[in-house]
Design an enzyme around this catalytic site. Sequence first.
Site, PDB file in Angstrom:
ATOM      1  N   HIS A 157       0.799  -1.139   0.043  1.00 51.91           N
ATOM      2  CA  HIS A 157      -0.034   0.194   0.220  1.00 51.91           C
ATOM      3  C   HIS A 157       0.795   1.109  -0.039  1.00 51.91           C
ATOM      4  CE1 HIS A 157      -3.305  -2.860   1.295  1.00 51.91           C
ATOM      5  NE2 HIS A 157      -3.867  -1.791   0.583  1.00 51.91           N
ATOM      6  N   LYS A 161      -0.553   4.916   4.364  1.00 52.67           N
ATOM      7  CA  LYS A 161      -1.498   3.962   5.316  1.00 52.67           C
ATOM      8  C   LYS A 161      -0.907   3.552   6.669  1.00 52.67           C
ATOM      9  CE  LYS A 161      -3.733  -0.364   4.874  1.00 52.67           C
ATOM     10  NZ  LYS A 161      -5.034   0.130   5.306  1.00 52.67           N
TER      11      LYS A 161
END
Length: 271
Positions: A157, A161
């Site tokens: 990600h 995040k």
Amino acid sequence: MIRTVITGVTGRMGSTLLRLARDAEDLRVVGATERPGSTTVGLDAGLAARLGAMEVPVVDDLGKALDAAKADVVVDFTSAEVSVAHAKLCAARGVALVVGSTGFTPESTAALAESAKTIPVVAAPNMSVGVNVVFRMAAELARVLGQGFDVEVLEAHHRMKKDAPSGTALRLAEVLAGALGRSNEDLTFARHGMVGARPASEIGVQTLRGGDVVGEHTVFFFGEGERIELTHRATSRDQFGLGALRAARWVVGRAPGLYDMADVLGFQRTA
């Protein structure tokens, strides 16, 4: 028209949901929230999210939004802690809820389930229809391949995040463990140093963070002389929003309970 409230409307997912809900023929945005202290509070939600005027003001409390409009459903992508508080507000007013937040602990999950005794709640770590198909396929592969394959999950990600591993990776690992007759105690989240040979029952879950990666998840099935990889790559946030709005349409009018995307899509539960 399904009267919809969107939380966190200037965030990555909030603004995506606001745009998709605005453009949907069967949804009407009747409320929008942002965190207390945000400079966007009091502004038109569409202008705050750079989408054009929508004549819906941004407020700093979900209760205010619900009191100002007769909502059918709230769509919430904030954080586990905030989502639990939002669920209580929805339960007190009898409004259905869709939760796409991640980072839930057993305690916050239990709190969400408590609110779901009063209202219907769809909660899933990933609302993408494609990802939920991958959950189903991963379980089926695990059952067919059996115990002769080593199973690993890798996720990537963007650098911003906050939780790791992702809720989607955790759900994948839980689905795989269920399909293989294993428990969450078999999940391994880090390896460093002299860890010894890999236990046969282990399911590894590894994390990558960097750049602007929207989300990538791969399940590896390592056998003797062969390997199977099952991968989902997200290239925009629209598929998360479209899945969440699909869940919003489904959940309105349902009996109280804690549902997930398998219910929305009509799948039999995989774990």
